[in-house]
Design an enzyme around this catalytic site. Structure first.
Site, short mmCIF file in Angstrom:
data_model
loop_
_atom_site.label_atom_id
_atom_site.label_comp_id
_atom_site.label_asym_id
_atom_site.label_seq_id
_atom_site.Cartn_x
_atom_site.Cartn_y
_atom_site.Cartn_z
N GLU A 37 0.85 -1.20 0.00
CA GLU A 37 0.00 0.00 0.00
C GLU A 37 0.89 1.25 0.00
O GLU A 37 0.70 2.15 -0.81
CB GLU A 37 -0.90 -0.02 1.24
CG GLU A 37 -1.79 1.21 1.37
CD GLU A 37 -2.50 1.27 2.71
OE1 GLU A 37 -3.47 2.04 2.81
OE2 GLU A 37 -2.09 0.56 3.66
N HIS A 38 1.83 1.30 0.93
CA HIS A 38 2.80 2.39 1.00
C HIS A 38 4.20 1.79 0.85
O HIS A 38 4.54 0.84 1.56
CB HIS A 38 2.76 3.11 2.35
CG HIS A 38 1.40 3.54 2.80
ND1 HIS A 38 0.62 2.76 3.64
CD2 HIS A 38 0.70 4.66 2.55
CE1 HIS A 38 -0.51 3.40 3.89
NE2 HIS A 38 -0.50 4.55 3.23
#
EC number: 1.1.1.23
Length: 444
Positions: free
Chosen positions: A341-342
């Site tokens: 996601e990050h």
């Protein structure tokens, strides 16, 4: 004196030559089992679909011990929340809104017309979704930032009607948290519903009648993160409404080499673990020295972390680890397979390494671009794909709220020019009526 046990599990992939599929199997991954809660959520959705707001209020009272006087929050409460907002928080939210609007305002696609010949055109016209429900969770923290990240791209897309739904809070007389209300008012949103959980998703999808007899108009699309029950409800309602994604627990991966500062790396791993006991924090590095230093830093920083118990549970869970690799090239393969996601890049040549990443919700380049910046004031959107879905999906953006419609316009001559091919292909597919629909236009 023996050294304390490492905080993070280690996965040693040095010397291994694995395919992307094998890497995905070897890497840590937690997540929630949405299928397991569907039997619980399905009756909630069915009841709200049948009884509307009454059922949603009943479920809220049963699950959370809170029953607001009405679903829709009065305008006066929104005004009061904004008037009472802490000045520093208000200023920070305004900066966040300005920067997020600056990034998203340039994302809207323009209509494109293609001319295939004289009198033959196809236009792709981009039309916003008409009414959108934006879910803002309650739970472990208050998330006015989620209001901004959902509302700004929807407004930039030209969505006419927006409703924010957020759980009612007992300490606020059955209203959502006042900071949520203030953020909505700051953005010009005048419709906020005091409802949370799976029942909120169902009510957004099916609509109903409020306690005062006012209509609660259903939406065409639902966006925003939530817990496993919210995710399950979105799955069950997606045949009726569009959804952005099925959000799982948050995750951060950091690709770092020997040049990275272990203090920064540890702080960033902790920052995402703060969200949830199921949050994933993963360090991918060719440097065993950095791995050791980061683990030591984690142990030290945990001593002063406010949400220590929650963070420790996340860091020691099966979803978090330090992954040792041979070199930066191998690390790139690993993070592309993981599809975080990050993803932070903290290496000697971070921009060049970042250019090789093909699967990530968002990429944060260099030591001065932490994920926390992206959560609030980078201007990027923080509603991002989780659980490896960055391999095929994007984060929330203006495009999320737009529909592409092909507008086909041919003249008689243009249709005649291609009619033989249409009839041939229709015959080949044993759909003769398709061909007849063209042929009969030229009989007379």
């Amino acid at each position: 004196m023996t050294a304390p046990p490492p905080v993070l599990t280690r996965i040693d992939l040095r010397g291994a030559e694995l395919t992307a599929a094998e890497l995905r199997a070897a890497l840590p991954r937690g997540g929630a089992d949405v299928e397991a809660v569907l039997p619980t959520v399905r009756p909630i959705v069915a009841a709200v679909a049948e009884r509307g707001a009454e059922a949603a209020l009943d479920f809220g009272a049963s699950f959370d011990g809170v029953r607001p006087h009405a679903i829709r929050v009065p305008d006066a409460a929104l005004d009061a929340a904004l008037a009472g907002l802490d000045c520093d928080v208000c200023e920070a939210l305004q900066v966040m809104v300005e920067r997020t609007r600056a990034v998203h305002s340039g994302q809207r696609r323009t209509d494109v017309t293609t001319t295939l010949g004289p009198g033959a055109t196809v236009t792709e016209r981009w039309v916003p979704v008409e009414r959108v429900g934006l879910y803002v969770p309650g739970g472990n923290a208050v998330y006015p930032s989620s209001v901004v990240m959902n509302v700004v791209p929807a407004q930039a897309a030209g969505v006419d009607s927006l409703v924010v739904a957020s759980p009612p809070q007992a300490q606020w007389d059955g209203m959502p948290h006042p900071t949520i209300l203030a953020a909505a008012r700051l953005l010009g949103v005048d419709e906020v519903w005091a409802v949370g959980g799976a029942q909120a998703v169902a009510l957004l999808a099916y609509g109903g009648t409020d306690t005062d007899g006012a209509a609660l108009t259903p939406v065409d699309m639902i966006t925003g993160p939530g817990n496993i029950y919210v995710t399950a409800a979105k799955r069950l309602c997606r045949s009726r409404v569009g959804i952005d994604a099925e959000a799982g627990p948050t995750e951060i991966a950091i690709l770092a080499d020997h040049t990275a500062d272990p203090v920064h790396v540890a702080a960033d791993l902790i920052s995402q673990a703060e969200h949830d006991e199921l949050a994933a924090s993963v360090l991918v590095t060719p440097s065993e020295d950095l791995a050791d230093a980061t683990d030591a830093e984690l142990a030290g920083q945990l001593q002063t972390t406010v949400h220590r118990e929650r963070v420790t549970a996340a860091l020691t869970g099966r979803q978090s680890a330090i992954v040792l690799v041979d070199d930066v090239d191998a690390a790139v393969l690993v993070v592309n397979a993981y599809a975080a996601e990050h993803l932070e890049i903290q290496t000697a040549d971070a921009p060049q390494v970042a250019s090789r990443i093909r699967s990530a919700g968002a990429i944060f380049v260099g030591p001065w671009s932490p994920v926390s910046l992206g959560d609030y004031c980078a201007g990027s959107n923080h509603v991002l794909p989780t659980a490896g879905c960055a391999r095929h999906s994007s984060g929330l953006s203006v495009q999320t709220f737009l529909r592409g419609i092909h507008v086909v316009e041919y003249t008689e001559a243009a249709l005649k020019d291609v009619s033989g091919h249409v009839i041939t292909l229709a015959t080949a597919e044993d759909l003769p009526a398709h061909g007849e629909a063209v042929r009969r236009r030229f009989e007379r």
